[in-house]
Scaffold this motif. Structure first.
Motif, PDB file in Angstrom:
ATOM      1  N   ASP A   1       0.896  -0.580   0.554  1.00 13.36           N
ATOM      2  CA  ASP A   1      -0.122  -0.452   0.266  1.00 13.36           C
ATOM      3  C   ASP A   1       0.860   1.505   0.114  1.00 13.36           C
ATOM      4  OD1 ASP A   1      -1.444   2.008   1.738  1.00 13.36           O
ATOM      5  OD2 ASP A   1      -3.458   0.595   0.800  1.00 13.36           O
ATOM      6  N   LEU A   2       0.684   2.184  -0.484  1.00 15.71           N
ATOM      7  CA  LEU A   2       1.248   3.482  -0.550  1.00 15.71           C
ATOM      8  C   LEU A   2       1.404   3.895   1.264  1.00 15.71           C
ATOM      9  CD1 LEU A   2      -0.126   5.292  -4.032  1.00 15.71           C
ATOM     10  CD2 LEU A   2       1.899   4.443  -3.342  1.00 15.71           C
ATOM     11  N   ALA A   3       0.279   3.669   1.671  1.00 10.64           N
ATOM     12  CA  ALA A   3       0.369   3.608   3.111  1.00 10.64           C
ATOM     13  C   ALA A   3       1.954   3.507   3.936  1.00 10.64           C
ATOM     14  CB  ALA A   3      -0.365   4.121   3.976  1.00 10.64           C
TER      15      ALA A   3
ATOM     16  N   CYS B   1       3.745  10.112  -3.128  1.00 11.78           N
ATOM     17  CA  CYS B   1       3.604   9.536  -3.884  1.00 11.78           C
ATOM     18  C   CYS B   1       3.150  10.187  -4.426  1.00 11.78           C
ATOM     19  CB  CYS B   1       3.130   8.320  -3.586  1.00 11.78           C
ATOM     20  SG  CYS B   1       3.999   7.003  -1.954  1.00 11.78           S
ATOM     21  N   GLU B   2       1.794  10.788  -4.623  1.00 10.43           N
ATOM     22  CA  GLU B   2       1.373  11.719  -5.742  1.00 10.43           C
ATOM     23  C   GLU B   2       2.178  13.245  -5.844  1.00 10.43           C
ATOM     24  OE1 GLU B   2      -2.557  12.717  -4.642  1.00 10.43           O
ATOM     25  OE2 GLU B   2      -3.207  10.818  -4.334  1.00 10.43           O
ATOM     26  N   ARG B   3       2.420  13.732  -5.599  1.00 18.21           N
ATOM     27  CA  ARG B   3       3.681  14.945  -5.803  1.00 18.21           C
ATOM     28  C   ARG B   3       3.847  13.961  -6.997  1.00 18.21           C
ATOM     29  NH1 ARG B   3       1.772  16.176  -0.835  1.00 18.21           N
ATOM     30  NH2 ARG B   3       3.317  15.394   0.863  1.00 18.21           N
ATOM     31  N   ILE B   4       5.123  13.214  -6.701  1.00 20.89           N
ATOM     32  CA  ILE B   4       6.446  12.434  -6.712  1.00 20.89           C
ATOM     33  C   ILE B   4       5.746  12.009  -8.176  1.00 20.89           C
ATOM     34  CG2 ILE B   4       7.516  10.278  -7.662  1.00 20.89           C
ATOM     35  CD1 ILE B   4       7.816  10.087  -4.097  1.00 20.89           C
ATOM     36  N   VAL B   5       4.552  11.599  -8.861  1.00 19.69           N
ATOM     37  CA  VAL B   5       4.269  11.653 -10.501  1.00 19.69           C
ATOM     38  C   VAL B   5       3.926  12.628 -10.847  1.00 19.69           C
ATOM     39  CG1 VAL B   5       2.748  10.129 -11.366  1.00 19.69           C
ATOM     40  CG2 VAL B   5       3.821   9.208  -9.420  1.00 19.69           C
ATOM     41  N   GLN B   6       3.384  13.236 -10.195  1.00 16.48           N
ATOM     42  CA  GLN B   6       2.970  14.682 -10.469  1.00 16.48           C
ATOM     43  C   GLN B   6       4.116  15.535 -11.437  1.00 16.48           C
ATOM     44  OE1 GLN B   6       0.701  16.296  -7.433  1.00 16.48           O
ATOM     45  NE2 GLN B   6      -0.896  15.189  -8.558  1.00 16.48           N
TER      46      GLN B   6
ATOM     47  N   ARG C   1       5.063   7.295 -22.275  1.00 18.46           N
ATOM     48  CA  ARG C   1       4.627   8.633 -21.785  1.00 18.46           C
ATOM     49  C   ARG C   1       3.604   9.023 -21.515  1.00 18.46           C
ATOM     50  NH1 ARG C   1       0.093  10.803 -24.919  1.00 18.46           N
ATOM     51  NH2 ARG C   1      -0.695   8.516 -25.754  1.00 18.46           N
ATOM     52  N   ARG C   2       2.338   8.093 -20.636  1.00 18.65           N
ATOM     53  CA  ARG C   2       1.406   7.984 -19.609  1.00 18.65           C
ATOM     54  C   ARG C   2       1.356   7.222 -18.373  1.00 18.65           C
ATOM     55  NH1 ARG C   2      -4.301   8.501 -23.267  1.00 18.65           N
ATOM     56  NH2 ARG C   2      -3.352  10.831 -23.827  1.00 18.65           N
ATOM     57  N   MET C   3       1.575   7.836 -17.240  1.00 19.40           N
ATOM     58  CA  MET C   3       1.555   6.797 -15.940  1.00 19.40           C
ATOM     59  C   MET C   3      -0.228   7.367 -14.914  1.00 19.40           C
ATOM     60  SD  MET C   3       3.277   6.860 -13.306  1.00 19.40           S
ATOM     61  CE  MET C   3       5.082   5.360 -13.961  1.00 19.40           C
ATOM     62  N   VAL C   4      -0.835   6.490 -14.940  1.00 25.10           N
ATOM     63  CA  VAL C   4      -2.322   6.136 -13.539  1.00 25.10           C
ATOM     64  C   VAL C   4      -2.009   6.008 -12.429  1.00 25.10           C
ATOM     65  CG1 VAL C   4      -4.273   5.865 -13.820  1.00 25.10           C
ATOM     66  CG2 VAL C   4      -3.662   6.501 -15.591  1.00 25.10           C
ATOM     67  N   LEU C   5      -1.961   6.669 -11.435  1.00 27.91           N
ATOM     68  CA  LEU C   5      -1.808   6.089 -10.546  1.00 27.91           C
ATOM     69  C   LEU C   5      -2.693   5.827  -9.386  1.00 27.91           C
ATOM     70  CD1 LEU C   5       0.703   5.232  -8.342  1.00 27.91           C
ATOM     71  CD2 LEU C   5       0.331   8.025  -6.961  1.00 27.91           C
ATOM     72  N   LEU C   6      -2.906   4.498  -8.871  1.00 30.42           N
ATOM     73  CA  LEU C   6      -3.778   4.585  -7.899  1.00 30.42           C
ATOM     74  C   LEU C   6      -3.760   4.593  -6.921  1.00 30.42           C
ATOM     75  CD1 LEU C   6      -6.677   3.180  -7.000  1.00 30.42           C
ATOM     76  CD2 LEU C   6      -5.632   0.999  -6.749  1.00 30.42           C
ATOM     77  N   SER C   7      -4.346   5.627  -6.595  1.00 28.04           N
ATOM     78  CA  SER C   7      -4.337   6.533  -4.730  1.00 28.04           C
ATOM     79  C   SER C   7      -4.852   6.381  -3.527  1.00 28.04           C
ATOM     80  CB  SER C   7      -3.461   7.441  -5.362  1.00 28.04           C
ATOM     81  OG  SER C   7      -2.662   7.969  -4.178  1.00 28.04           O
ATOM     82  N   GLY C   8      -4.091   6.292  -2.386  1.00 30.21           N
ATOM     83  CA  GLY C   8      -5.290   6.171  -0.874  1.00 30.21           C
ATOM     84  C   GLY C   8      -5.697   7.462  -0.595  1.00 30.21           C
ATOM     85  N   ARG C   9      -7.187   7.477  -0.177  1.00 24.20           N
ATOM     86  CA  ARG C   9      -7.458   8.958   0.247  1.00 24.20           C
ATOM     87  C   ARG C   9      -7.067   9.005   1.442  1.00 24.20           C
ATOM     88  NH1 ARG C   9     -13.778   8.536   0.700  1.00 24.20           N
ATOM     89  NH2 ARG C   9     -14.177  11.098   0.259  1.00 24.20           N
ATOM     90  N   GLY C  10      -7.181  10.004   2.557  1.00 19.06           N
ATOM     91  CA  GLY C  10      -6.730  10.257   3.181  1.00 19.06           C
ATOM     92  C   GLY C  10      -5.239   9.649   3.897  1.00 19.06           C
TER      93      GLY C  10
END
Length: 273
Positions: free
Chosen positions: A63-65, A102-107, A86-95
Motif C-alpha cells: 500500500d502507498l501508506a 507519492c502523488e506529488r512524485i508522479v505529478q 508517456r502516460r502514467m495512472v496512479l492508484l492512490s489512497g484517500r486520506g
C-alpha cells in the motif's frame, strides 16, 4: 502502444487488463508471476517489464501508506520516463499522507499523469479473506461506527482505462467514491438482504482483529498494515462523498446495494446461501 499494468492480478489490475484486452489494446501484466516478472522488491527486473510500454497503470504493494513507498514510486517514474513511457495512472489512497506524497512524485515526473484516489473497495467484501467472515455471518473489524463511501472496483477500472486510453484526463486527480456513506453495519445489512441470510458487523479492538486475521491465514505483515490503515484512515477523515466517477466518465458511481445484489446473484453452488 503497450500498457503495463502493475498489480495485474489484483482487484483493479485484472479488471483493467480485461478492459484493455476487450478494446484490442496491447497490454502486459506486471506481477511476480508474469513474464517478464515485476516485483517491487526487485528493481533489477523493472527495465524488462517497462520495455516498449507507452503507458503504465501503477498499483503499489502492499500500500502507498507504508514507509518506503515514495522511494519506490520515484525510482519507477524516473525509470519509466527514461524507458519512453508517456502516460502514467496512479492508484492512490484517500486520506493517506504517504499516498499524497507519492502523488506529488508522479505529478512532478514530466509524464502525462492521472491520479485515481480511492479508499475501501466494495470488492473487499467479496474477494479476499473477508469472504470467509461473510460466510460465517460475522464481519469483525476495528472500524467502529465510522461511515465510508465504499467504491466499486469496476468503477475504478473504468476510470483508469479512460485515463490510459483517452485524451482529456492528463493532470487530473479523480477522487472516487460510491454515491452514499454507509457504516460497516449498513454494509452488513445490505449484504444480508442480498444473500438472504444474516451477516452481522461486530466492532472489535485492533488486537482482536489481528488475532482473527492471523487465524484466517492473513500474512503478519499484511495484518500490521491493515491495523495501521484502520487506525489512521477510518477515523472519519474519509466520511464524505466525492464525484470523481462522474467527472471522469459522465455517469454516476455504482451503489453498494447494487453491488451486493449482483454479487449474490452471481454466486454459484452452495458456497453462500
Amino acid at each position: 502502444m503497450t500498457t503495463l499494468v502493475l498489480g495485474g492480478t489484483g482487484k483493479t489490475g485484472r479488471r483493467v487488463i480485461d478492459r484493455l484486452t476487450a478494446l484490442g489494446r496491447p497490454v502486459r501484466s506486471g506481477s511476480r508471476s508474469s513474464t517478464p516478472a515485476f516485483d517491487w522488491a526487485d528493481l533489477d527486473g523493472w527495465p524488462a517489464a517497462l520495455q516498449g510500454a507507452e503507458s503504465v497503470y501503477v498499483t503499489y504493494y502492499p500500500d502507498l501508506a507504508v514507509p518506503g513507498s515514495g522511494q519506490d514510486i520515484r525510482a519507477l517514474t524516473e525509470l519509466a520516463a527514461e524507458s519512453g513511457v508517456r502516460r502514467m495512472v496512479l492508484l492512490s489512497g484517500r486520506g493517506e499522507p504517504e499516498a499524497q506524497a507519492c502523488e506529488r512524485i508522479v505529478q512532478e515526473s514530466g509524464l502525462e499523469w492521472t491520479v485515481v484516489r480511492c479508499a475501501w473497495f466494495m470488492q473487499n467484501f467479496s474477494e479476499g479473506y473477508l469472504l470467509d467472515a461473510i460466510q460465517a455471518g460475522v464481519i469483525a473489524l476495528p472500524a467502529g461506527e465510522v461511515a465510508e463511501p465504499f467504491v466499486d472496483a469496476d468503477d475504478i477500472a473504468d476510470v483508469a482505462v479512460a485515463a490510459l486510453t483517452e485524451d482529456g484526463h492528463a493532470g487530473r486527480v479523480y477522487e472516487l467514491t460510491g454515491p452514499r456513506l454507509l457504516t460497516f453495519a449498513d454494509a452488513a445489512a445490505d449484504l444480508s438482504a442480498a444473500l438472504g441470510r444474516t451477516v452481522e458487523y461486530a466492532p472489535v479492538k485492533p488486537e482482536e482483529f489481528a488475532a482473527g486475521a492471523a487465524e484466517a491465514g492473513v500474512p503478519q505483515d499484511e495484518i500490521e498494515m491493515l491495523k495501521a490503515l484502520f487506525a489512521e484512515v477510518l477515523d472519519g477523515r474519509n466520511a464524505y462523498v466525492a464525484d470523481g466517477v462522474r467527472e471522469a466518465l459522465g455517469r454516476p458511481a455504482r451503489d453498494f446495494t447494487a453491488f451486493a445484489r449482483d454479487w449474490a446473484q452471481g454466486m454459484r453452488g452452495p458456497r453462500i446461501r
